[in-house]
Design a protein around this motif. Structure first.
Motif, PDB file in Angstrom:
ATOM      1  N   CYS A  81      34.140   2.676  79.420  1.00 16.55           N
ATOM      2  CA  CYS A  81      32.984   1.942  78.926  1.00 16.55           C
ATOM      3  C   CYS A  81      33.500   0.851  77.993  1.00 16.55           C
ATOM      4  CB  CYS A  81      32.009   2.894  78.243  1.00 16.55           C
ATOM      5  SG  CYS A  81      32.173   3.034  76.461  1.00 16.55           S
TER       6      CYS A  81
ATOM      7  N   TYR B  13      33.320   0.345  74.900  1.00 15.97           N
ATOM      8  CA  TYR B  13      33.921   0.810  73.634  1.00 15.97           C
ATOM      9  C   TYR B  13      35.327   1.375  73.843  1.00 15.97           C
ATOM     10  CZ  TYR B  13      29.243   0.442  71.574  1.00 15.97           C
ATOM     11  OH  TYR B  13      28.035  -0.003  71.132  1.00 15.97           O
ATOM     12  N   PHE B  14      35.601   1.807  75.055  1.00 16.92           N
ATOM     13  CA  PHE B  14      36.952   2.288  75.369  1.00 16.92           C
ATOM     14  C   PHE B  14      37.958   1.139  75.179  1.00 16.92           C
ATOM     15  CE2 PHE B  14      40.115   3.000  78.894  1.00 16.92           C
ATOM     16  CZ  PHE B  14      40.723   4.118  78.368  1.00 16.92           C
TER      17      PHE B  14
ATOM     18  N   CYS C  36      36.414   6.470  70.034  1.00 17.88           N
ATOM     19  CA  CYS C  36      36.249   6.763  71.462  1.00 17.88           C
ATOM     20  C   CYS C  36      37.039   8.025  71.778  1.00 17.88           C
ATOM     21  CB  CYS C  36      36.749   5.584  72.307  1.00 17.88           C
ATOM     22  SG  CYS C  36      36.862   5.974  74.061  1.00 17.88           S
ATOM     23  N   ASN C  37      36.341   9.060  72.153  1.00 19.84           N
ATOM     24  CA  ASN C  37      37.006  10.344  72.444  1.00 19.84           C
ATOM     25  C   ASN C  37      37.951  10.266  73.620  1.00 19.84           C
ATOM     26  OD1 ASN C  37      35.867  11.984  70.401  1.00 19.84           O
ATOM     27  ND2 ASN C  37      33.945  12.103  71.567  1.00 19.84           N
ATOM     28  N   LYS C  38      37.700   9.317  74.495  1.00 15.20           N
ATOM     29  CA  LYS C  38      38.550   9.177  75.670  1.00 15.20           C
ATOM     30  C   LYS C  38      39.867   8.491  75.288  1.00 15.20           C
ATOM     31  CE  LYS C  38      36.588   8.063  79.624  1.00 15.20           C
ATOM     32  NZ  LYS C  38      37.003   9.177  80.501  1.00 15.20           N
TER      33      LYS C  38
ATOM     34  N   CYS D 144      32.392   9.210  69.655  1.00 14.52           N
ATOM     35  CA  CYS D 144      32.001   8.335  70.759  1.00 14.52           C
ATOM     36  C   CYS D 144      31.054   7.261  70.241  1.00 14.52           C
ATOM     37  CB  CYS D 144      31.311   9.145  71.852  1.00 14.52           C
ATOM     38  SG  CYS D 144      30.518   8.117  73.101  1.00 14.52           S
ATOM     39  N   ALA D 145      31.533   6.024  70.283  1.00 12.11           N
ATOM     40  CA  ALA D 145      30.720   4.918  69.755  1.00 12.11           C
ATOM     41  C   ALA D 145      29.515   4.622  70.637  1.00 12.11           C
ATOM     42  CB  ALA D 145      31.595   3.668  69.624  1.00 12.11           C
ATOM     43  N   ALA D 146      29.584   5.040  71.886  1.00 16.68           N
ATOM     44  CA  ALA D 146      28.501   4.688  72.817  1.00 16.68           C
ATOM     45  C   ALA D 146      27.255   5.545  72.588  1.00 16.68           C
ATOM     46  CB  ALA D 146      28.987   4.848  74.248  1.00 16.68           C
TER      47      ALA D 146
ATOM     48  N   HIS E 167      25.636   3.262  80.618  1.00 16.87           N
ATOM     49  CA  HIS E 167      26.307   4.560  80.629  1.00 16.87           C
ATOM     50  C   HIS E 167      25.657   5.599  81.531  1.00 16.87           C
ATOM     51  CE1 HIS E 167      28.127   2.439  77.347  1.00 16.87           C
ATOM     52  NE2 HIS E 167      29.048   3.370  77.221  1.00 16.87           N
TER      53      HIS E 167
ATOM     54  N   ALA F  56      30.629  14.499  74.231  1.00 16.91           N
ATOM     55  CA  ALA F  56      31.859  13.805  73.838  1.00 16.91           C
ATOM     56  C   ALA F  56      31.989  12.445  74.507  1.00 16.91           C
ATOM     57  CB  ALA F  56      33.073  14.657  74.181  1.00 16.91           C
ATOM     58  N   CYS F  57      31.417  12.271  75.701  1.00 17.82           N
ATOM     59  CA  CYS F  57      31.619  11.018  76.447  1.00 17.82           C
ATOM     60  C   CYS F  57      30.522  10.824  77.485  1.00 17.82           C
ATOM     61  CB  CYS F  57      32.987  11.031  77.125  1.00 17.82           C
ATOM     62  SG  CYS F  57      33.337   9.560  78.119  1.00 17.82           S
ATOM     63  N   ILE F  58      30.002   9.595  77.556  1.00 21.67           N
ATOM     64  CA  ILE F  58      28.956   9.287  78.530  1.00 21.67           C
ATOM     65  C   ILE F  58      29.362   8.109  79.424  1.00 21.67           C
ATOM     66  CG2 ILE F  58      27.073  10.253  77.135  1.00 21.67           C
ATOM     67  CD1 ILE F  58      26.371   7.385  76.253  1.00 21.67           C
ATOM     68  N   ALA F  59      30.674   7.966  79.638  1.00 24.54           N
ATOM     69  CA  ALA F  59      31.154   6.848  80.457  1.00 24.54           C
ATOM     70  C   ALA F  59      30.957   7.118  81.948  1.00 24.54           C
ATOM     71  CB  ALA F  59      32.639   6.599  80.180  1.00 24.54           C
TER      72      ALA F  59
HETATM   73  S1  SF4 Z   1      31.351   6.900  76.372  1.00 22.23           S
HETATM   74 FE1  SF4 Z   1      33.420   7.770  76.630  1.00 22.23          FE
HETATM   75  S2  SF4 Z   1      34.679   5.931  76.946  1.00 22.23           S
HETATM   76 FE2  SF4 Z   1      32.760   5.199  75.998  1.00 22.23          FE
HETATM   77  S3  SF4 Z   1      33.108   5.265  73.742  1.00 22.23           S
HETATM   78 FE3  SF4 Z   1      32.226   7.244  74.318  1.00 22.23          FE
HETATM   79  S4  SF4 Z   1      34.050   8.532  74.591  1.00 22.23           S
HETATM   80 FE4  SF4 Z   1      34.761   6.414  74.751  1.00 22.23          FE
END
Ligand code: SF4
Ligand SMILES: Cc1cc2nc3c(=O)[nH]c(=O)nc-3n(C[C@H](O)[C@H](O)[C@H](O)COP(=O)(O)OP(=O)(O)OC[C@H]3O[C@@H](n4cnc5c(N)ncnc54)[C@H](O)[C@@H]3O)c2cc1C
Ligand code: FES
Ligand code: FES
Lengths: 316, 213
Positions: free
Chosen positions: A119, A121-122, A129-131, A138-140, A148, A156-159
């Motif tokens: 995404c 923010y990655f 960003c957890n990824k 996770c900034a998203a 997303h 943790a992640c919605i990419a």
């Molecule tokens: S959605 Fe996933 S890739 Fe995007 S900022 Fe959150 S953790 Fe990172």
């Protein structure tokens, strides 16, 4: 970019051996995703193993009546292949809906599957960003998240996985053939290839470190009308907001896979039984349990309406 | 982030400082275990030989050097432009072994033995390629920054159509694609023009293709 050493290999065995020998190594094929991320030091390999010239660049018929697509076949060549255009039109349609002509000339079958689930923010190294940095947040979630995932995401992640090609391969029941460092080969159904983000969104596929993709196989053709409809912010050269890949038979039965909605190409076989009854019940089944954010809830009606359009188009 | 330009500057600085011999003669063995443990001081380099606009070129490069930077900074072929450096704009488009690619998203060392054509190789001011001439005739540019990439892309696009490569707007995958404005617009979408010269660019390409539509 962090500096790295470089070597070109000429066999799959040499590639996996080089990986085992060299800590911090990565394979590079077309380079269009890996180099993009290396420039931002999001990927920091200390050694690159160039697999782009492996003799895995052929598309061959299989004994089962399908096709074996070499891992290094370029996206342009795969889309242009006469057998693919004739029997697996969905795959051609999805490929040419992705990226640009220049990128498709470089991008490979394996690299396309393995482009990062990601995404904006990655890419933004100022943001958590957890990824990119496990445990950082996770900034998203709570940020801008119009692009997303609506299904399969975690706290943790919605990419989303951005590949168009993979959506077609999912509908076509593709399998991914690999070989590991010990020389052991396996075939992974694409349905089982991508890992749910859960608490570990930095782990995206079931591949072991150093496991090399050698080919993707397609079962024998299933006929039907093949349609790929990608909805995006501009008419060309943009990632999908959502996409619908469908194969519809004359009797109204068929298959549907979605792009732009989750961490993997999204297909729910059980939902397909409702296809003769129209888009709504299928979309409901595909998106059951969806979790939307303040910005991406539009994807649910968009999937249903796009699918309705696709089914109407299939009827002709 | 260290950009290649900064690296170039610092490398020149090293050269001027007298440590040049170390920087240039340290050859990292390729394909051996030793490649994993480069000397801490100088970034790893590798040799590459390819053909650029018909002339053989051999370079020893920091492995990080993109094909774009090799062309511009090492071979001084500055016609090819850097817009985004991330595959998003097409300004860096060159033709490699007959195919257009983004030279910013590929490593120079990966192009061993290949034939690279840049805008300088297509034609010269005195002897322009038909596509270059058509861009002039049709005002296919304003500031000109995207133009070398547009022209390289356009030349390759016509070859792609001839070779039967389908596009997103090709209606029938069973038939050969044709040169239409709709096809050209779609196929040229990887080349962004900030000045918005798009309609004239399409006019130039259709002119070369000999199509009126
Ligand atoms: S959605 Fe996933 S890739 Fe995007 S900022 Fe959150 S953790 Fe990172
Ligand atoms: C501006 C832009 C727009 C784009 N738009 C789209 C789009 O609309 N739709 C879309 O689908 N894609 C899009 N893409 C992504 C593009 O499709 C991918 O970058 C490309 O497919 C990656 O393939 P590659 O061969 O270049 O991979 P590489 O960058 O070489 O590799 C990607 C990953 O795969 C690994 N890898 C490569 N080969 C193997 C192998 N054989 N075995 C194991 N691991 C391997 C590498 O180590 C790396 O981790 C876009 C990219 C850009 C830059
Ligand atoms: S500079 Fe290469 S695509 Fe923009
Ligand atoms: S002419 Fe200025 S960017 Fe295209």
């Amino acid at each position: 970019m962090k500096s790295f050493t470089y070597e070109r290999v000429d066999s799959a065995a040499a590639a996996t051996a080089a990986f085992t020998r060299t800590p911090g190594a990565r394979f590079i094929a077309g380079g269009t995703n890996l180099l993009d991320l290396m420039k931002l030091e999001i990927e920091t390999p200390s050694h690159l193993i160039d697999v782009s010239r492996l003799a895995l660049d052929k598309i061959e018929a299989t004994a089962e009546g399908g096709l074996r697509i070499g891992a290094m076949v370029r996206n342009t060549d795969l889309a242009s292949d006469a057998r693919v255009r004739r029997d697996y039109g969905l795959l051609t349609r999805a490929l040419v809906a992705g990226a640009s002509g220049q990128l498709r000339n470089k991008a490979t079958t394996a690299g396309n599957l393995l482009q990062r689930t990601r995404c904006p923010y990655f890419y933004d190294t100022n943001q958590p960003c957890n990824k990119r940095k496990p445990g950082s947040g996770c900034a998203a979630i709570g940020g801008f998240n119009r692009l997303h995932a609506v299904v399969g995401a975690s706290d943790a992640c919605i990419a989303t996985h951005p590949s168009d090609m993979a959506v077609a391969m999912r509908a076509l029941d593709a399998a991914i053939e690999t070989v590991d460092a010990a020389g052991k080969a396996r075939a992974i159904p694409i349905a089982d290839f991508y890992r749910a983000p859960g608490k570990t969104p930095h782990l995206e596929t079931v591949l072991a470190p150093g496991e090399l993709i050698t080919a993707v196989t397609l079962p024998k053709p299933v006929g039907g009308t093949h349609i790929y409809h990608k909805v995006r912010d501009r008419a060309s050269y943009a990632f999908a907001l959502i996409s619908v890949g469908a194969i519809v038979q004359r009797d109204g039965t068929g298959r549907v896979a979605l792009g732009g909605v989750g961490y993997k190409p999204w297909r729910v076989e059980a939902a397909e039984a409702a296809l003769p009854r129209g888009a709504k019940p299928v979309a409901d089944g595909l998106l059951a349990g969806a979790r939307t954010t303040h910005e991406n809830a539009y994807k649910l009606p968009l999937v249903e309406r796009t699918l309705a359009g696709v089914l109407a188009q299939a009827k002709g | 982030m260290q950009t290649p330009e900064e690296f170039e500057l610092s490398r020149r600085g090293v050269l001027a400082g007298g440590a040049a011999s170390v920087a240039t003669v340290t050859l990292v063995p390729i394909g051996t275990a030793a490649a994993a443990a480069p000397a801490a001081k100088s970034p790893p380099t590798a040799k590459v030989a390819f053909e650029v606009n018909g002339a053989a070129r051999a370079l020893e490069l920091d492995t990080r050097t993109s094909l774009l930077d090799a062309l511009r900074e090492h071979l001084h072929l500055t016609g090819t432009k850097k817009g985004c450096d991330h595959g998003q704009c097409g300004a860096c488009t060159v033709i490699v072994d007959g195919r257009r690619i983004n030279s910013c998203l590929t490593l120079a060392v990966m192009h061993e033995g290949e034939k690279i054509t840049t805008i300088e190789g297509l034609g010269t001011p005195d002897k322009m390629h038909a596509m270059q001439a058509a861009f002039v005739t049709h005002d296919g540019y304003q500031c000109g920054y995207c133009t070398p990439g547009q022209i390289c892309s356009a030349v390759a696009v016509l070859d792609e159509i001839k070779a039967g490569v389908p596009s997103h707007v090709t209606a029938d995958l069973g038939a050969a694609p044709t040169v239409t404005k709709v096809e050209l617009r779609e196929r040229m979408s990887g080349n962004i023009c900030r000045c918005g010269a798009y309609s004239n660019i399409i006019d130039a390409i259709t002119d070369v293709a000999g199509v009126k539509a």
